[in-house]
Design a protein around this motif. Structure first.
Motif, PDB file in Angstrom:
ATOM      1  N   ARG A  14       0.825  -1.208   0.000  1.00 47.48           N
ATOM      2  CA  ARG A  14       0.000   0.000   0.000  1.00 47.48           C
ATOM      3  C   ARG A  14       0.861   1.260   0.000  1.00 47.48           C
ATOM      4  O   ARG A  14       0.613   2.196  -0.768  1.00 47.48           O
ATOM      5  CB  ARG A  14      -0.912  -0.007   1.223  1.00 47.48           C
ATOM      6  N   GLU A  20       1.386   8.576   0.813  1.00 45.15           N
ATOM      7  CA  GLU A  20       0.549   9.463   1.627  1.00 45.15           C
ATOM      8  C   GLU A  20      -0.532   8.698   2.405  1.00 45.15           C
ATOM      9  O   GLU A  20      -1.117   9.232   3.359  1.00 45.15           O
ATOM     10  CB  GLU A  20      -0.115  10.526   0.754  1.00 45.15           C
ATOM     11  N   SER A  21      -0.794   7.463   2.000  1.00 46.64           N
ATOM     12  CA  SER A  21      -1.809   6.681   2.712  1.00 46.64           C
ATOM     13  C   SER A  21      -1.364   6.344   4.133  1.00 46.64           C
ATOM     14  O   SER A  21      -2.173   5.864   4.941  1.00 46.64           O
ATOM     15  CB  SER A  21      -2.128   5.395   1.942  1.00 46.64           C
ATOM     16  N   ILE A  23      -0.804   8.377   6.431  1.00 45.55           N
ATOM     17  CA  ILE A  23      -1.606   9.217   7.324  1.00 45.55           C
ATOM     18  C   ILE A  23      -2.951   8.559   7.597  1.00 45.55           C
ATOM     19  O   ILE A  23      -3.423   8.512   8.744  1.00 45.55           O
ATOM     20  CB  ILE A  23      -1.799  10.618   6.716  1.00 45.55           C
ATOM     21  N   ASP A  24      -3.554   8.006   6.546  1.00 47.15           N
ATOM     22  CA  ASP A  24      -4.840   7.321   6.730  1.00 47.15           C
ATOM     23  C   ASP A  24      -4.691   6.097   7.636  1.00 47.15           C
ATOM     24  O   ASP A  24      -5.571   5.807   8.455  1.00 47.15           O
ATOM     25  CB  ASP A  24      -5.407   6.891   5.377  1.00 47.15           C
ATOM     26  N   VAL A  25      -3.567   5.385   7.476  1.00 46.96           N
ATOM     27  CA  VAL A  25      -3.333   4.193   8.304  1.00 46.96           C
ATOM     28  C   VAL A  25      -3.211   4.580   9.773  1.00 46.96           C
ATOM     29  O   VAL A  25      -3.798   3.939  10.651  1.00 46.96           O
ATOM     30  CB  VAL A  25      -2.067   3.445   7.826  1.00 46.96           C
ATOM     31  N   ASP A  27      -4.415   7.257  11.222  1.00 43.32           N
ATOM     32  CA  ASP A  27      -5.740   7.688  11.694  1.00 43.32           C
ATOM     33  C   ASP A  27      -6.647   6.482  11.959  1.00 43.32           C
ATOM     34  O   ASP A  27      -7.423   6.468  12.924  1.00 43.32           O
ATOM     35  CB  ASP A  27      -6.389   8.611  10.661  1.00 43.32           C
ATOM     36  N   ASP A  28      -6.522   5.452  11.097  1.00 41.77           N
ATOM     37  CA  ASP A  28      -7.328   4.249  11.276  1.00 41.77           C
ATOM     38  C   ASP A  28      -6.930   3.521  12.560  1.00 41.77           C
ATOM     39  O   ASP A  28      -7.795   3.016  13.299  1.00 41.77           O
ATOM     40  CB  ASP A  28      -7.157   3.330  10.064  1.00 41.77           C
ATOM     41  N   ASN A  46      -0.925  10.981  13.897  1.00 42.74           N
ATOM     42  CA  ASN A  46      -0.968  11.687  12.621  1.00 42.74           C
ATOM     43  C   ASN A  46       0.303  12.493  12.428  1.00 42.74           C
ATOM     44  O   ASN A  46       0.888  12.509  11.331  1.00 42.74           O
ATOM     45  CB  ASN A  46      -2.202  12.596  12.586  1.00 42.74           C
TER      46      ASN A  46
END
Length: 389
Positions: A14, A20-21, A23-25, A27-28, A46
């Motif tokens: 991924r 940039e994902s 950051i999403d990881v 946050d998840d 974050n």
């Protein structure tokens, strides 16, 4: 309640496609902790992700880029308290443990520290095992003295990798018995745990590494041979039945509280002056150890030295040892300086010191049917809040 497991390979893929994902990881992961009733800090996680992206925008440069992990509270992390499970002994270190330095250099992101048993006596890896099993981290770093980490991991379907003594630097680990405590890597799969081991282990030309091909699988215990023999077929190995009496004796010796004498200098004063800080069961054990004649420790050390030589001689008769989960026999691992991998479906593979890489290869074959060398493939039967620095 459980969340999808996080694996090293899936996150690497991924991040390679979309750095940039990360950051999403993060946050998840923060949301997962919140769902589990934890008080994790989404803003801090974050910020850690954004900092890594700014410092190293190319994930391919670092082997563990962005991979989230947890560590036991008794491992030093600068800026976070080191705890042996007893508040009276807590302190804040100025430096990271060597294993933490290596992980940070490799790009891994620390999610937080998990609680440990008081003085690491019984089940200090349970917090890390539960965190990985719950899908809150890809791997965990914990300490282990008795082999309990391997048993706990198997119960939760987590892989536990116990490297050979000397391969992972223990500087920065609050060890209850420095000559016996070791670092254990807990991961969602064998490939991920092995990758972490290769990052944290030190390169030392004096450490013997066994590279010879395995030919014989030792079967430990009585009445549990069916699964083990199928494993041997999968690995294309001959089988050797091993008497477990020697290993039982080592495990029993490791349960002797004389080993606590090795740490009494650190805890004698608070034990005597502030006994209320210690749980009653632990106070009784430590008090007995405090009054233990010095000769008792020497006795168990000498006995262990003799048993180690006998275990080493036993390993001349086989290359790998399979310990079935039903045997509940684990206490000999650290005492005898062995390498081990607890399989996620139950049971444990053990190799002599230095056989870590070949051990990982064998475990990978058992975990992945497509890697079977046999022509007869078979199915193997198979907390408290975290704080980011």
């Amino acid at each position: 309640m459980s969340a999808p497991l996080l694996t090293l390979d899936s996150l690497r893929s991924r991040f390679a496609r979309q750095p940039e994902s990360l950051i999403d990881v993060m946050d998840d992961i923060a949301a997962r902790f919140a769902a589990f009733g934890s008080l994790s800090a989404p803003a801090t996680l974050n910020a850690a992700a954004r900092d890594l992206l700014a410092r190293c925008p190319d994930p391919s440069i670092l082997p563990l880029w962005g991979i989230p992990y947890v560590v036991g509270a008794n491992v030093d992390v600068a800026g976070l308290p080191t705890s042996a499970g007893l508040p009276a002994l807590d302190f804040e270190p100025d430096f990271d443990a060597v294993v933490i330095e290596r992980l940070r250099t490799a790009g891994a992101l620390l999610v937080g520290k998990v609680p440990v048993d008081p003085l690491g006596l019984d089940a200090s890896a349970d917090g890390a095992v539960a965190t990985v099993a719950a899908g809150l981290a890809v791997f965990g770093i914990a300490s282990d003295r008795t082999g309990a980490a391997c048993a706990a991991a198997a119960e939760d379907g987590v892989v536990a990798i116990k490297p050979s003594p000397g391969r992972v630097d223990l500087d920065g680990l609050f060890a209850i018995a420095p000559e016996l405590d070791e670092i254990v890597i807990l991961a969602t799969d064998i490939a991920g745990g092995t990758a972490v081991r290769r990052v944290v282990e030190r390169i030392d030309p004096t450490i013997q590494r066994r590279t010879a091909t395995f030919a014989r699988l030792g079967l430990l215990g009585k009445g549990f041979f069916a699964v083990a023999r199928e494993m041997a077929k999968r690995l294309d190995l001959a089988t050797v039945v091993v008497d477990d009496a020697l290993f039982v004796e080592v495990a029993a010796l490791m349960a002797d509280d004389a080993w606590l004498v090795l740490r009494l200098d650190d805890i004698a004063v608070p034990l005597v002056e502030m006994p209320e800080l210690f749980p009653p069961y632990l106070h009784r054990r430590l008090s007995r150890a405090l009054g233990c004649p010095s000769g008792d420790l020497l006795r168990v050390q000498r006995r262990l030295s003799d048993l180690r030589r006998r275990v080493e001689a036993a390993f001349a008769g086989f290359d790998l040892l399979f310990v079935p989960p039903e045997s509940n026999l684990i206490g000999f691992l650290n005492a005898c300086g062995l390498a081990a991998i607890a399989l996620p479906d139950g049971g444990m593979l053990v190799a002599a010191q230095g056989g870590d890489d070949r051990l990982a290869d064998a475990a990978a074959i058992l975990a992945d049917p497509s890697l079977s060398r046999s022509t007869r493939p078979i199915d193997i039967l198979v907390s408290p809040p975290l704080a980011h620095r």
